[in-house]
Write an enzyme that holds these catalytic residues in place. Sequence first.
Site, PDB file in Angstrom:
ATOM      1  N   SER A 258       0.836  -1.198   0.000  1.00  0.00           N
ATOM      2  CA  SER A 258       0.000   0.000   0.000  1.00  0.00           C
ATOM      3  C   SER A 258       0.864   1.238   0.000  1.00  0.00           C
ATOM      4  CB  SER A 258      -0.905   0.006   1.217  1.00  0.00           C
ATOM      5  OG  SER A 258      -0.105   0.255   2.361  1.00  0.00           O
ATOM      6  N   LYS A 259       0.196   2.329  -0.379  1.00  0.00           N
ATOM      7  CA  LYS A 259       0.879   3.615  -0.429  1.00  0.00           C
ATOM      8  C   LYS A 259       1.473   3.983   0.918  1.00  0.00           C
ATOM      9  CE  LYS A 259      -2.437   5.725  -3.043  1.00  0.00           C
ATOM     10  NZ  LYS A 259      -3.337   6.787  -3.375  1.00  0.00           N
ATOM     11  N   ARG A 260       0.795   3.546   1.970  1.00  0.00           N
ATOM     12  CA  ARG A 260       1.248   3.962   3.294  1.00  0.00           C
ATOM     13  C   ARG A 260       2.658   3.474   3.608  1.00  0.00           C
ATOM     14  NH1 ARG A 260      -2.694   1.397   6.318  1.00  0.00           N
ATOM     15  NH2 ARG A 260      -3.837   1.104   4.386  1.00  0.00           N
ATOM     16  N   GLY A 262       5.294   3.340   1.726  1.00  0.00           N
ATOM     17  CA  GLY A 262       6.306   3.763   0.755  1.00  0.00           C
ATOM     18  C   GLY A 262       5.674   4.012  -0.584  1.00  0.00           C
TER      19      GLY A 262
END
Length: 484
Positions: A258-260, A262
Site C-alpha cells: 500500500s501507499k502507506r 512507501g
Amino acid sequence: MKERTRFAPSPTGMLHIGGLRTALYAFYLARQTGGSFVLRIEDTDQARSVEGGIENIVKTLHRVGADPDEGFSYVDGELIERGDLGPYQQSKRLDLYRKYALKLVDDGNAHYCFCSRERLDEIRKAQQKAKQQPKYDRHCCDLEKEDIEQKLASDTPYVIRMKVPEGKSKIQDMIRGEVVIDHSEVDDQVILKSDGFPTYHLAVVVDDHFMEITTVIRGEEWLPSTPKHLILFNMLGWDAPKFAHVPLLLNPDKSKLSKRQGDVAAESYLDRGYVPEAIVNFVSTLGYNPTADREIYEPDEFIDLFNLSKVKKSGAVVNFEKLDWMNKQYMMEMDTDELKNRLKPFLNGDEGDVDRIIEVEKSRQNTLVDLASSIAPFKKLQDYDAHILIWKKSDGETAVDMLKEAREYIDGLDRLDDIVLLEASMKQWIKEQGIQTGDILWPLRVALSGSERSPSPFEYIYVIGKTEALYRIDNAINKLKGGS
Ligand code: GLU
C-alpha cells in the site's frame, strides 16, 4: 492464436507497481502472439476519476516501452485514442451498457429495483447481526408489471440488478487452475446505477465482448467478481474470454502493498533514476520468473518467454532493494555514451565532460540520480575542514610532507589516461619510498575530493587531470599550514 488482451484501469491517479505488472503481462501475451494490447479506461465511478488520470497511466506505459496498440496510447508526445472498436472510455459508452441492461431485464435475467438506501442499509445490518453474508433480499425481484410501470412513470429512482441463478461457476484460471464458486456466495449485483451509469460488472462484460478480448488478465482482487461476469456472459449468449488472476503484491511484512508503506507509483521510480529496463525487469519478476535460471532479462525476452502458467499463485513480496540491485546491473552493462544519454534529464546541463566520471562511478551507484550527484565533487572542490586531512594514526606535519611528496610524484607523471596503470605505478612508488600507505593515500584522497568518504585518489587524478589535482593538493597544504 492471436491474443487480444486489455489493461482496464480506472483513472484514479498514478499507475501503481501492481497495475504496471498486470499491464505488462497483458502486453507480453498480446505481443508474443502477434495480437493486440488494448488500453481501456474504466471511469464508471466518476467520483474517483482524477484530472490527468488517463494521461498519467498512458505516459507511464509509454516510458517503460509498453505502448498499447489500441485504445489510449502515447504517440509522438501526445495522448491519442485509436482503434475501430471505440470509444475506449466507459463514460462514453453509456448507451451500449443501457441497451444490454434493458435486454437482461426483458429476458428475465435482471430486474428493476426501487429499494431505498435506508431499506438496503437496514437489511444489511440485520444480516450482519445474524452473521449472514450481506446480500440483496430480492425484495423487488418479482414486482408486478403495472407496479414497475407506475414507479417508472412517477420517476421513482431505480437501479437494475442481475438475478444470479442457482448453481456454481467454474473458472478455469490460467494461473490458479480451476476455481469453483457457489452462486450462494454471489450477490444480485447492481448492473445499472440510478445515475444511468453501469457498474463495473456490466461494463466489463459488455466491453470485453465487443472489444473481442480473448484473455482477461487482472488482479486477484477481482476473482470473487468473476462468477458475476461469467453469468452475465452466459445470459447475453456470448462466449467468455479466458481469465488469469494475478496474485497480490505484498509488503515485506506480508501485508497488502500500500501507499502507506512507501512509494508504489511506477512513475516515481522512473523519476528517481531507475532505468525503464530495470523497472520492467523488477515488476515482471514479482512472483514470476520465465526460466528460473537467472534474474535479469531484456524487455524483449519477457515477450518471447512469457508464460502465464509460471506465475506463482501466492502473493509476491516487493523488496525495493532488489530494484536497486537490478538497476545497478543494467547501468553497469551500459557504455558511457548510453549512460550519458540516460543521465541528461538528471543533469543541469552545464557539467561539461562527464565521461570519465561515468566510467569510474557507474559500478558504484544504484540509480541515475545517484550517478548524477556523484559528478559534483569531481567538478568542484567543496570547502572542508583541514583536520579531516589527517589520517587517524598520523599528524598534521606528516600530512603536509606526504602531500608534498605526492605532489611531486603526480607532477612528474606523463600518462594519466590509464587508471589501472596509474594505480599500479603509484602504489609501486609508495612501496619503494617505504611510506605507510595510509599516511599518504588518506590525505591525498581527502585533498582531491574534499571529503572523508570518496572514490580513490587514483580515480580522482584520472578524472580531474594533473593541473586540477596539483591545485587541490596545494590548497590542502595551505589549509594544513593554517592558510585558508
Ligand atoms: N477497472 C478495474 C480496475 O481498476 C479493472 C478490472 C479488470 O481488469 O477487469 O482494476
